[in-house]
Design an enzyme around this catalytic site. Structure first.
Site, PDB file in Angstrom:
ATOM      1  N   SER A   1     -19.675 -19.930  -1.080  1.00  0.00           N
ATOM      2  CA  SER A   1     -20.623 -18.804  -1.002  1.00  0.00           C
ATOM      3  C   SER A   1     -20.500 -18.094   0.342  1.00  0.00           C
ATOM      4  O   SER A   1     -19.480 -18.244   1.030  1.00  0.00           O
ATOM      5  CB  SER A   1     -22.051 -19.313  -1.231  1.00  0.00           C
ATOM      6  OG  SER A   1     -22.934 -18.247  -1.409  1.00  0.00           O
ATOM      7  N   ASN A   2     -21.499 -17.327   0.725  1.00  0.00           N
ATOM      8  CA  ASN A   2     -21.504 -16.648   2.026  1.00  0.00           C
ATOM      9  C   ASN A   2     -22.937 -16.559   2.545  1.00  0.00           C
ATOM     10  O   ASN A   2     -23.862 -17.092   1.929  1.00  0.00           O
ATOM     11  CB  ASN A   2     -20.852 -15.266   1.897  1.00  0.00           C
ATOM     12  CG  ASN A   2     -21.568 -14.420   0.861  1.00  0.00           C
ATOM     13  OD1 ASN A   2     -22.735 -14.094   1.002  1.00  0.00           O
ATOM     14  ND2 ASN A   2     -20.872 -14.091  -0.225  1.00  0.00           N
ATOM     15  N   HIS A   3     -23.112 -15.850   3.654  1.00  0.00           N
ATOM     16  CA  HIS A   3     -24.409 -15.884   4.351  1.00  0.00           C
ATOM     17  C   HIS A   3     -25.394 -14.802   3.930  1.00  0.00           C
ATOM     18  O   HIS A   3     -26.417 -14.608   4.590  1.00  0.00           O
ATOM     19  CB  HIS A   3     -24.186 -15.767   5.861  1.00  0.00           C
ATOM     20  CG  HIS A   3     -23.374 -16.881   6.420  1.00  0.00           C
ATOM     21  ND1 HIS A   3     -23.827 -18.175   6.466  1.00  0.00           N
ATOM     22  CD2 HIS A   3     -22.113 -16.907   6.934  1.00  0.00           C
ATOM     23  CE1 HIS A   3     -22.913 -18.948   7.001  1.00  0.00           C
ATOM     24  NE2 HIS A   3     -21.850 -18.199   7.276  1.00  0.00           N
TER      25      HIS A   3
END
Ligand code: PMT
Length: 402
Positions: free
Chosen positions: A209-211
């Site tokens: 995923s990412n932030h």
């Protein structure tokens, strides 16, 4: 949105949720509204009139006749004065009175005299809220044209958990703003917003995923809502407290789920904003069991995800507007311009990880907007709410919009 000049009667009835009416009064006043509080007598058991009078900057009314002066509180005048008649919390008792024309206090008499829109925010315990008598009263009130602000789920004062909590004051404020924004600049427009990250499963307990927090997307959703649009949100997993009731809201996890949700509604949309940070790659295979720790290294094969913006961009109709985002760490302008053309956007919003306070997680952002027409606009660092309105204002410079 400003509620300056809007006259609101706020009815407060006997419910533990009456303490929230203090916050609601403060929010309405802060937004510029004039608020006249009318309390039912049982509301006095839960909150003092002094609190609400101080916050609303007006004496609170509750009796037909003023205690000390004997002056009559004219319910007809009150009913006609209001632009909106809001009751929060609305107890089961008050709903029953309103539904059946029972007029034994100033609040119910003013309700019968009101010509404006009535919004009711029920608050009661789990089983009460599901009781057929309450449900049929709510149904009846809706047939009168009253707007019922669905109770929210959560922990209840009784200790039970479920539906029955009064809608949070911040969510009610949005409903009120939406009501007054009906005639605003995006009224009648359908807007789709993708937001947040996507999560691409590796196994049942891990993902890529990412932030992204969803803050930029939510700021856009709220801004469109308060400017009168009907907003369809497709959100990846986020942990923000969100007034989902105000939107057509769809929660998704992966890029492919986000794509499926978007493709289903795309054709009906006037405007699509692609604010999501979609994972570009996903594991080629999802292990059905948790991957065990064995060797010193582990390789996971990744395959390219569907590009939602590009795919829908290829189906974009003449009268549809597509707005993209570009999150860059290098060659910012060059990359943004390439994405503008490759994904068939009308406008792209570049935010750079190099700018302090911009991009993921922050409550602020700094953007550089590129129109397909060549027009460019740059912002300073500003709250995402302000940036959202700046982006929306720019839609008016898109040729199909003019
Ligand atoms: O959520 P926040 O914490 O508030 O952070 C906001 C944000 C930084 C996530 C947001 O402002 C932002 O920049 N979103 C887009 C991030 C991104 O993925 O950019 P990109 O350059 O990789 O993608 C370009 C465009 O294509 C974007 O509109 C993206 O939504 C879209 N895209 C990308 C890949 C893909 N598979 N499908 C897509 O639709």
């Amino acid at each position: 949105m400003s509620l300056k000049g809007k006259k609101i009667i706020l009815g407060v009835t006997g419910s533990i949720a009456a303490y929230k009416s203090a916050v609601l009064t403060r929010l309405l006043i802060k937004a510029g509204a004039e608020v006249q509080v009318i309390m039912s007598t049982s509301a006095f058991d839960f909150i003092t009139p002094l609190t609400l009078a101080t916050l609303s900057k007006r004496p609170v009314l509750s009796q037909f006749q003023h205690d000390k002066t004997g002056i009559w509180n004219n319910h007809v005048e009150l009913g006609l004065w209001a632009d909106l008649f809001l009751v929060a919390p609305a107890s089961a008792n008050t709903l029953a009175k309103f539904a059946n024309g029972i007029c034994d206090n100033l609040l119910s008499a003013s309700y019968l005299s009101a010509r404006c829109t009535v919004m009711l925010a029920p608050a009661m315990d789990l089983d009460m809220y599901q009781h057929p008598s309450v449900l049929s009263n709510i149904e009846k009130l809706e047939t009168f044209g009253n707007v019922v602000l669905d109770a929210e789920s959560g922990e209840l004062a009784s200790g039970l958990s479920g539906r029955g909590r009064m809608m949070e004051p911040e969510h009610i404020l949005l409903k009120v703003e939406q009501f007054f924004a009906v005639k605003s600049d995006f009224s009648g427009k359908k807007v789709m917003i993708t937001m947040g990250p996507t999560q691409e499963a590796i196994d049942p307990v891990r993902y890529v995923s990412n932030h992204s927090s969803g803050k930029m997307g939510l700021a856009l959703a709220n801004a469109f809502l308060s400017r009168g649009a009907e907003v369809f949100v497709i959100s990846g997993p986020i942990s923000l407290k969100v007034p989902k009731v105000n939107f057509r809201w769809k929660d998704v996890k992966s890029a492919s789920e986000m794509y499926q949700a978007a493709v289903e509604i795309h054709e009906q949309m006037d405007i699509c904003v692609f604010a999501a940070a979609v994972a570009d790659y996903a594991p080629a295979e999802v292990s059905p069991e948790k991957i065990k720790k064995k060797d010193a290294t582990l390789s996971i094969n990744l395959v390219k995800n569907v590009d939602i913006a590009a795919k829908l961009g290829s189906k974009k109709k003449q009268n549809q507007v597509h707005i993209g985002f570009a999150l860059e760490t290098e060659k910012e302008e060059e990359n943004a311009q390439r994405k503008l053309s490759e994904k068939n956007f009308d406008m792209i919003v570049l935010n750079s990880m190099k700018d302090q306070g911009a991009g993921f997680q922050f409550d602020t952002n700094k953007v550089h907007i590129f129109h397909r027409s060549g027009l460019t606009v740059q912002s300073e660092i500003a709250p995402k709410k302000q940036i959202a309105n700046l982006i929306i204002d720019q839609i008016k410079n898109i040729p199909v919009w003019v």
